[in-house]
Design a protein around this motif. Structure first.
Motif, short mmCIF file in Angstrom:
data_model
loop_
_atom_site.label_atom_id
_atom_site.label_comp_id
_atom_site.label_asym_id
_atom_site.label_seq_id
_atom_site.Cartn_x
_atom_site.Cartn_y
_atom_site.Cartn_z
N SER A 1 0.89 -1.26 -0.21
CA SER A 1 -0.62 -0.62 -0.04
C SER A 1 0.72 0.96 -0.41
O SER A 1 0.53 2.37 -0.52
CB SER A 1 -0.66 -0.11 1.06
OG SER A 1 -1.62 0.83 1.39
N ASN A 2 1.95 1.04 0.72
CA ASN A 2 2.75 2.07 0.81
C ASN A 2 3.35 2.97 -0.41
O ASN A 2 3.80 3.71 -0.59
CB ASN A 2 3.78 2.43 2.09
CG ASN A 2 3.27 2.37 3.45
OD1 ASN A 2 2.37 2.92 3.49
ND2 ASN A 2 3.61 1.66 4.74
N GLY A 3 3.97 1.51 -1.07
CA GLY A 3 4.68 1.92 -2.49
C GLY A 3 3.34 2.42 -3.44
O GLY A 3 3.63 2.90 -4.53
N ILE A 4 1.98 1.53 -3.48
CA ILE A 4 1.27 1.69 -4.48
C ILE A 4 0.90 3.59 -4.39
O ILE A 4 1.09 4.51 -5.19
CB ILE A 4 0.26 1.12 -4.18
CG1 ILE A 4 0.27 -0.17 -4.80
CG2 ILE A 4 -0.97 2.04 -5.16
CD1 ILE A 4 0.82 -0.02 -5.98
N GLU A 5 0.80 4.01 -2.71
CA GLU A 5 0.60 5.14 -2.55
C GLU A 5 1.81 6.09 -3.15
O GLU A 5 1.46 7.53 -3.40
CB GLU A 5 0.47 5.53 -0.85
CG GLU A 5 -1.12 5.17 -0.83
CD GLU A 5 -0.85 5.21 0.90
OE1 GLU A 5 0.19 5.57 1.66
OE2 GLU A 5 -2.08 4.42 1.79
N SER A 6 3.28 5.70 -2.92
CA SER A 6 3.77 6.81 -3.37
C SER A 6 4.60 6.59 -4.74
O SER A 6 4.34 7.74 -5.56
CB SER A 6 5.73 6.50 -2.95
OG SER A 6 6.74 6.78 -3.05
N LEU A 7 3.99 5.61 -5.30
CA LEU A 7 4.11 5.90 -7.19
C LEU A 7 2.69 6.29 -7.48
O LEU A 7 3.16 7.67 -7.90
CB LEU A 7 3.37 4.10 -7.15
CG LEU A 7 3.38 3.94 -9.22
CD1 LEU A 7 5.01 4.93 -10.08
CD2 LEU A 7 2.88 2.92 -9.57
N ASN A 8 2.21 6.74 -6.89
CA ASN A 8 0.45 8.03 -6.96
C ASN A 8 1.14 9.38 -6.71
O ASN A 8 1.27 10.00 -8.07
CB ASN A 8 -0.72 7.19 -6.45
CG ASN A 8 -1.82 8.16 -6.64
OD1 ASN A 8 -1.61 8.57 -7.90
ND2 ASN A 8 -2.17 8.59 -6.25
N GLU A 9 1.38 9.20 -5.79
CA GLU A 9 2.99 10.87 -5.64
C GLU A 9 3.40 11.48 -6.44
O GLU A 9 3.73 12.12 -7.36
CB GLU A 9 2.89 10.93 -4.04
CG GLU A 9 2.01 10.80 -3.43
CD GLU A 9 2.80 10.56 -1.71
OE1 GLU A 9 3.62 10.50 -1.67
OE2 GLU A 9 1.43 10.51 -0.37
N ASN A 10 4.32 10.52 -6.98
CA ASN A 10 5.41 10.85 -7.78
C ASN A 10 4.74 10.49 -9.87
O ASN A 10 5.18 12.25 -10.19
CB ASN A 10 6.45 9.53 -7.80
CG ASN A 10 7.65 10.25 -7.07
OD1 ASN A 10 7.16 10.67 -5.85
ND2 ASN A 10 7.83 8.43 -6.76
N LEU A 11 3.35 9.93 -9.99
CA LEU A 11 3.00 10.10 -10.91
C LEU A 11 2.30 11.00 -10.77
O LEU A 11 2.23 12.21 -11.68
CB LEU A 11 2.37 8.85 -11.36
CG LEU A 11 3.14 8.15 -11.75
CD1 LEU A 11 2.22 6.56 -12.00
CD2 LEU A 11 4.04 8.14 -12.94
#
Length: 98
Positions: free
Chosen positions: A34-44
């Motif tokens: 979940s943290n990885g997906i949130e980080s990816l979304n923030e970067n995108l």
């Protein structure tokens, strides 16, 4: 360097006791994912925002835009590879005979 000094390097007494090493608390997979997906979304979203700012002729350096875009691209590639490995693992489990 004398040979005695080299022999001391290989002695077992100098190694740390592995039984006394405290292990870091492990995160559960769901939280890590979940943290990885949130980080990816923030970067995108950040990359999209900076690209829009550049398109609207706001003061953003091309160097900064390229760095953020490359970072987002690499993060997305990593996420796709993780997804592929998870899918391969799932398919392998489904092929197992019970």
């Amino acid at each position: 360097m004398p040979i005695e000094a080299i022999a001391q390097i290989g002695s077992l007494e100098s190694l740390p006791n592995l039984n006394n090493i405290q292990k870091a608390p492990s995160q559960n997979f769901e939280k890590l994912f979940s943290n990885g997906i949130e980080s990816l979304n923030e970067n995108l979203l950040k990359a999209d925002s900076v690209l829009q700012d550049m398109a609207m002729n706001k003061p953003v350096s091309a160097h900064e835009v390229m760095l953020i875009m490359e970072s987002a691209k690499m993060d997305l590639r990593l996420a796709v590879e993780v997804r592929n490995k998870l899918l391969e693992g799932y398919q392998e489990i489904m092929r197992m005979q019970v």
